[in-house]
Design a protein around this motif. Sequence first.
Motif, PDB file in Angstrom:
ATOM      1  N   MET A 154      44.344  70.861  95.093  1.00 31.63           N
ATOM      2  CA  MET A 154      45.630  70.239  95.395  1.00 31.63           C
ATOM      3  C   MET A 154      45.336  68.933  96.122  1.00 31.63           C
ATOM      4  SD  MET A 154      47.111  72.283  98.737  1.00 31.63           S
ATOM      5  CE  MET A 154      48.360  71.022  98.990  1.00 31.63           C
ATOM      6  N   THR A 155      46.299  68.045  96.146  1.00 29.29           N
ATOM      7  CA  THR A 155      46.147  66.767  96.827  1.00 29.29           C
ATOM      8  C   THR A 155      47.098  66.705  98.006  1.00 29.29           C
ATOM      9  OG1 THR A 155      45.513  65.648  94.781  1.00 29.29           O
ATOM     10  CG2 THR A 155      46.271  64.263  96.584  1.00 29.29           C
ATOM     11  N   ARG A 156      46.529  66.450  99.185  1.00 31.65           N
ATOM     12  CA  ARG A 156      47.326  66.182 100.373  1.00 31.65           C
ATOM     13  C   ARG A 156      47.177  64.702 100.721  1.00 31.65           C
ATOM     14  NH1 ARG A 156      45.423  71.569 103.601  1.00 31.65           N
ATOM     15  NH2 ARG A 156      47.133  72.920 102.930  1.00 31.65           N
ATOM     16  N   THR A 157      48.295  64.036 100.936  1.00 31.14           N
ATOM     17  CA  THR A 157      48.255  62.623 101.293  1.00 31.14           C
ATOM     18  C   THR A 157      48.547  62.478 102.773  1.00 31.14           C
ATOM     19  OG1 THR A 157      48.946  61.948  99.081  1.00 31.14           O
ATOM     20  CG2 THR A 157      49.209  60.339 100.850  1.00 31.14           C
ATOM     21  N   GLY A 158      47.580  61.920 103.502  1.00 24.17           N
ATOM     22  CA  GLY A 158      47.710  61.759 104.938  1.00 24.17           C
ATOM     23  C   GLY A 158      47.563  60.310 105.350  1.00 24.17           C
ATOM     24  N   ALA A 159      47.377  60.086 106.637  1.00 22.46           N
ATOM     25  CA  ALA A 159      47.283  58.737 107.170  1.00 22.46           C
ATOM     26  C   ALA A 159      46.073  57.990 106.634  1.00 22.46           C
ATOM     27  CB  ALA A 159      47.228  58.795 108.697  1.00 22.46           C
ATOM     28  N   ASP A 160      45.016  58.712 106.209  1.00 26.35           N
ATOM     29  CA  ASP A 160      43.808  58.079 105.693  1.00 26.35           C
ATOM     30  C   ASP A 160      43.801  57.976 104.170  1.00 26.35           C
ATOM     31  OD1 ASP A 160      42.795  57.805 108.256  1.00 26.35           O
ATOM     32  OD2 ASP A 160      41.785  59.736 108.212  1.00 26.35           O
ATOM     33  N   GLY A 161      44.831  58.518 103.508  1.00 32.91           N
ATOM     34  CA  GLY A 161      44.889  58.463 102.058  1.00 32.91           C
ATOM     35  C   GLY A 161      44.974  59.847 101.448  1.00 32.91           C
ATOM     36  N   ALA A 162      44.740  59.913 100.143  1.00 31.33           N
ATOM     37  CA  ALA A 162      44.865  61.165  99.396  1.00 31.33           C
ATOM     38  C   ALA A 162      43.565  61.950  99.459  1.00 31.33           C
ATOM     39  CB  ALA A 162      45.240  60.882  97.946  1.00 31.33           C
ATOM     40  N   MET A 163      43.656  63.198  99.898  1.00 34.73           N
ATOM     41  CA  MET A 163      42.490  64.066 100.031  1.00 34.73           C
ATOM     42  C   MET A 163      42.620  65.253  99.082  1.00 34.73           C
ATOM     43  SD  MET A 163      41.064  66.042 103.441  1.00 34.73           S
ATOM     44  CE  MET A 163      40.169  64.622 104.065  1.00 34.73           C
ATOM     45  N   THR A 164      41.534  65.579  98.394  1.00 34.09           N
ATOM     46  CA  THR A 164      41.498  66.763  97.546  1.00 34.09           C
ATOM     47  C   THR A 164      41.122  67.978  98.384  1.00 34.09           C
ATOM     48  OG1 THR A 164      40.886  65.476  95.601  1.00 34.09           O
ATOM     49  CG2 THR A 164      40.451  67.837  95.531  1.00 34.09           C
ATOM     50  N   VAL A 165      41.943  69.010  98.303  1.00 34.38           N
ATOM     51  CA  VAL A 165      41.694  70.268  98.998  1.00 34.38           C
ATOM     52  C   VAL A 165      41.399  71.323  97.946  1.00 34.38           C
ATOM     53  CG1 VAL A 165      42.646  72.036 100.522  1.00 34.38           C
ATOM     54  CG2 VAL A 165      43.205  69.620 100.900  1.00 34.38           C
ATOM     55  N   TYR A 166      40.293  72.031  98.122  1.00 31.39           N
ATOM     56  CA  TYR A 166      39.879  73.056  97.166  1.00 31.39           C
ATOM     57  C   TYR A 166      40.368  74.412  97.661  1.00 31.39           C
ATOM     58  CZ  TYR A 166      37.082  69.391  95.143  1.00 31.39           C
ATOM     59  OH  TYR A 166      36.681  68.219  94.550  1.00 31.39           O
ATOM     60  N   ARG A 167      41.038  75.137  96.785  1.00 30.99           N
ATOM     61  CA  ARG A 167      41.637  76.425  97.113  1.00 30.99           C
ATOM     62  C   ARG A 167      40.973  77.528  96.302  1.00 30.99           C
ATOM     63  NH1 ARG A 167      47.860  76.193  96.315  1.00 30.99           N
ATOM     64  NH2 ARG A 167      47.663  78.078  97.579  1.00 30.99           N
ATOM     65  N   LEU A 228      52.540  70.529 124.400  1.00 30.53           N
ATOM     66  CA  LEU A 228      51.834  69.860 123.312  1.00 30.53           C
ATOM     67  C   LEU A 228      52.807  69.135 122.414  1.00 30.53           C
ATOM     68  CD1 LEU A 228      49.442  72.762 122.173  1.00 30.53           C
ATOM     69  CD2 LEU A 228      48.858  70.846 123.685  1.00 30.53           C
ATOM     70  N   ASP A 229      52.373  68.006 121.893  1.00 32.78           N
ATOM     71  CA  ASP A 229      53.085  67.300 120.841  1.00 32.78           C
ATOM     72  C   ASP A 229      52.258  67.476 119.573  1.00 32.78           C
ATOM     73  OD1 ASP A 229      54.463  65.628 119.169  1.00 32.78           O
ATOM     74  OD2 ASP A 229      54.095  63.795 120.311  1.00 32.78           O
ATOM     75  N   VAL A 230      52.757  68.300 118.647  1.00 29.45           N
ATOM     76  CA  VAL A 230      52.057  68.562 117.389  1.00 29.45           C
ATOM     77  C   VAL A 230      52.786  67.787 116.298  1.00 29.45           C
ATOM     78  CG1 VAL A 230      51.252  70.310 115.775  1.00 29.45           C
ATOM     79  CG2 VAL A 230      51.377  70.840 118.218  1.00 29.45           C
ATOM     80  N   GLN A 231      52.146  66.735 115.813  1.00 28.40           N
ATOM     81  CA  GLN A 231      52.775  65.818 114.865  1.00 28.40           C
ATOM     82  C   GLN A 231      52.273  66.086 113.454  1.00 28.40           C
ATOM     83  OE1 GLN A 231      51.730  61.949 116.411  1.00 28.40           O
ATOM     84  NE2 GLN A 231      52.293  62.542 118.490  1.00 28.40           N
ATOM     85  N   ALA A 232      53.201  66.126 112.506  1.00 30.47           N
ATOM     86  CA  ALA A 232      52.863  66.333 111.099  1.00 30.47           C
ATOM     87  C   ALA A 232      53.067  65.022 110.344  1.00 30.47           C
ATOM     88  CB  ALA A 232      53.734  67.429 110.494  1.00 30.47           C
ATOM     89  N   TYR A 233      52.098  64.669 109.508  1.00 25.13           N
ATOM     90  CA  TYR A 233      52.183  63.426 108.736  1.00 25.13           C
ATOM     91  C   TYR A 233      52.827  63.698 107.383  1.00 25.13           C
ATOM     92  CZ  TYR A 233      50.896  58.923 106.706  1.00 25.13           C
ATOM     93  OH  TYR A 233      50.936  57.678 106.130  1.00 25.13           O
TER      94      TYR A 233
END
Length: 548
Positions: A154-167, A228-233
């Motif tokens: 799957m692809t997660r897009t975060g602050a650094d760009g698109a990352m491939t996550v293997y499941r 805590l401040d837990v921030q989601a991108y």
Amino acid sequence: MAAYGWGDVTVGRIPLRETFTVSESGGDGRGLDLEGQESYPPLTRAQVIARHDGINSLIAGQVIPVTFTDKPERNGYYMVKSSSAAYSEHLNERVTSDWKVSLDRVGSDAETDLQSRLTGAVRLNDFSLTGERWHAPPIGHYGYYTGATNPTTMTRTGADGAMTVYRGVPANTSPRWGCPPTSYLTGRVKATTTGAQEVYGVDVPLAATGWALSNGFVNVTPGASGTLDVQAYSGGAYGSKYWNVSVAGSASSVTSWDGATLLRNDPEMAILRLIKGLNPGRATLDLTLRRGSRFVEGYLQTGTSATLAVYRNTLETNTSFAASGYVTATADDSDGNAFAAGSARTFTAHTNGGIIKSAATSLDFWIGAAASQTTLNANPTFETDTSDWTAVNATLTRSNAQAKYGSWSGLLTSTAGATPRAEATKDAVTAGLNYRASGWLYSPAAVGTSLGININWYDASQAYLSTSSNSSTPASGVWTFLDATFTAPVNAAFAGILFAINGTPGAGVLLHGDNIRLRLATPSGDAATDLRNQYIACMPEAVYGTRR
């Protein structure tokens, strides 16, 4: 680039001034010896100290990427043999660090596989969960290999760009993959201290109030409100959620920490330990963040039995699935996200949204979010105006008489005709993909018919094709959340989200809409149940270099 036209050499995560020469040796191993000086000025004093401490934190035997601006032929993966740095300070004038690093070359990315040793399988849990083995190498990796059985992606897009996550990574497998050394740090876990200065090792000063952990998807800092401040991108920005951490149930939460230190600090994973004196005794909180993760893990401990709790500092409507190990927000927030939290062990759900464990000396937990995809329609909240919306058989104005988020909502007033509605400007979609239509509706008085948040589908020429409807007959005088996922039909090229009064209600019927969003459906892997299973099967990672 370094100051005054010098190039940079990056040793692991540590940026240093590139010197004119490097010393190399051959034979049984190909050695590389580097030395140089960092100074204030031109750097800041904090930068010099961070680089000095970083050099001394390098671990013998550790494999790290090394990259050069002016000597890119020497880019590659190296094993640390030794490192040292001499620190000098001339008060109010200058600070210097004269450093030396001795390395053995493993190879370039063209000849080197990186192998992730994923240890552990499933957390002990009270819910008979087998967990989901997952793994996220750096952004820019290639050639991911797990033998005869391939994981899904799957692809997660975060602050650094698109990352491939293997499941679904096969059990008893250590994945291999390649990565250019210049890409290895993209998407890494970062630990920072006061002034957002990145910390490069574990045996380094860390401010108890100025720290942060981030991986591009989750950013955790001390909370301005709550513990805590837990921030989601998502949607191109971080959205904050404040959480209380307590060793006294709901009676009192920790508002500050007495000390902070790092137990682990690698690009793949960081563990931060916080300490609070209880007079007598103390509480410790370990926070773990992994590369590619949508949640932060926590482990709260006390010396004596207490009521331990982690919960939203303000009430947010939530649904408890405590029998399955988690709680989650009932509806999206103004950023389009829904918080999720849980534990591997039995707990009681907190009213605000969170978990409590009575008569305990430890509490494990995770906090994250089912983060939404980017909103396609331009003006979901009506905070500034009613642009992007067109009323049909109705008028549309802004109203501050009712608002679910912010101060304004869109007020639909029926005139005449069927299905009075407000429809957003058509957005491009792809046939066959799943799209999510969600939002909040409020009718001041009973309307005598159902209300809906629907999608109108159009072809490439923007000719109408069909409507996908999600209707409800909510009580008047309360905000009601509607949320549904629809598949774009064959030939669909555009879609318009709308909120509507169904039927033919006559003139003068009022309906408020707020946070009306059209999005791609939340990807599988980011729902609350997915995050729970990924937490149960979190695997510590160590990376080794091997020749291909």
